[in-house]
Enzyme design. Structure first.
Site, PDB file in Angstrom:
ATOM      1  CB  THR A  96      -0.924   0.019   1.232  1.00 35.77           C
ATOM      2  OG1 THR A  96      -1.718  -1.169   1.248  1.00 35.77           O
ATOM      3  CG2 THR A  96      -1.853   1.232   1.185  1.00 35.77           C
ATOM      4  CE  LYS A 171      -5.184  -1.846   1.689  1.00 36.66           C
ATOM      5  NZ  LYS A 171      -3.916  -2.540   1.668  1.00 36.66           N
ATOM      6  CE  LYS A 239       1.534   2.263   4.720  1.00 39.86           C
ATOM      7  NZ  LYS A 239       1.820   1.114   3.873  1.00 39.86           N
TER       8      LYS A 239
END
Length: 275
Positions: A96, A171, A239
């Site tokens: 990711t 995502k 994150k």
């Protein structure tokens, strides 16, 4: 079957690589900590000494690491991926990262005549172990279709999201929802307990109605036992939320809840709960 190179054998990468091997694909693996590759070696995988060596031995290269810094290290360090001849090889990033980083990665690999597929996943440790991840793929559609068999060793569904970086964008939207759902479940559970409602009764009630879902079902036993083995480190969720807020700012999307939960996760990180 094409020979697959898999880079990154962490919480997600190890079970994903294992499922590729179980699916019958010839597999070569690399991890910055070589010891983590030993279980797969005993199961039949080759172990490469560097990203360059892995690339030279593979036709499809899968990257599943913690984020942009780790990918940069894999690409640019001595004996890194970019020192290999990548012409005609397919490089799949399942980590990711931000959409802007994905676009830069696509351009870097295109300059080396490699084909890039952006394919992060929806799911955490348990779905990775069970091979029930959802693969959020973007890039050349014919290449994604070509890789479907490989992807389905790791997941139960491949969603074609469009051209790069639409997989990464999907995502971030999924993980924004995930972060909000977990924060809401935790807050509601604490609220119920403060009012004298038992934990099991509350969770059974949630799961019996329209709010019941696979995510909450996975978390039920952990919440009842008070045991929380790492499925997806909080620092990585933080994150991903940071990436989502940056993308929201770029696109003009309002993410008021996202900003609130980002602060909650930051507080948790400050309390030493990042891992």
């Amino acid at each position: 079957m094409k020979k697959v190179g898999f880079i990154g054998l962490g919480i997600m990468g190890l079970p994903m690589a294992r499922n590729i091997l179980k699916g019958g694909y010839p597999l070569v693996v690399y991890n910055r900590t070589p010891k983590k590759a030993e279980p797969l070696k005993t199961e039949g995988a080759e172990v490469a000494g560097s990203p360059k060596a892995l690339a030279e031995a593979s036709q499809v290269i899968v990257i599943m690491v913690t984020g942009p810094e780790a990918i940069d290290d894999i690409l640019h360090k001595p004996e890194g991926l970019l020192e290999a001849d990548l012409k005609g090889k397919i490089v799949v990033n399942m980590s990711t990262v931000s959409p802007s980083y994905t676009e830069k990665l696509n351009e870097t690999l295109r300059e080396r005549s490699a084909v890039f597929v952006d394919a992060p996943v929806s799911g955490s440790k348990k779905p990775a172990e069970e091979g029930t991840l959802v693969i959020l793929a973007s890039g050349p559609e014919e290449r994604v279709k070509e890789l479907e068999g490989l992807f389905l060793t790791m997941g139960k569904k491949v969603v074609y999201c469009g051209e790069v970086p639409m997989g990464s964008r999907m995502k971030l939207a999924i993980n924004l929802l995930l972060g909000a759902m977990m924060a809401s479940l935790s807050e509601a559970l604490n609220f119920a307990e403060k009012m004298g409602i038992g934990r099991e009764l509350f969770l059974d009630t949630v799961l019996a109605g329209p709010l019941g879902c696979g995510l909450f079902n996975i978390k039920k036993e952990m919440l009842l036992k008070g045991e929380y083995p790492t499925q997806f480190p909080l620092k990585h969720m933080l994150k991903d939320l940071r990436f989502a807020l940056q993308e929201a700012d770029s696109s003009g999307a309002s993410v008021a809840v996202g900003h609130s939960i980002f602060q909650l996760y930051r507080q948790a990180l400050g309390k030493g709960l990042g891992d």
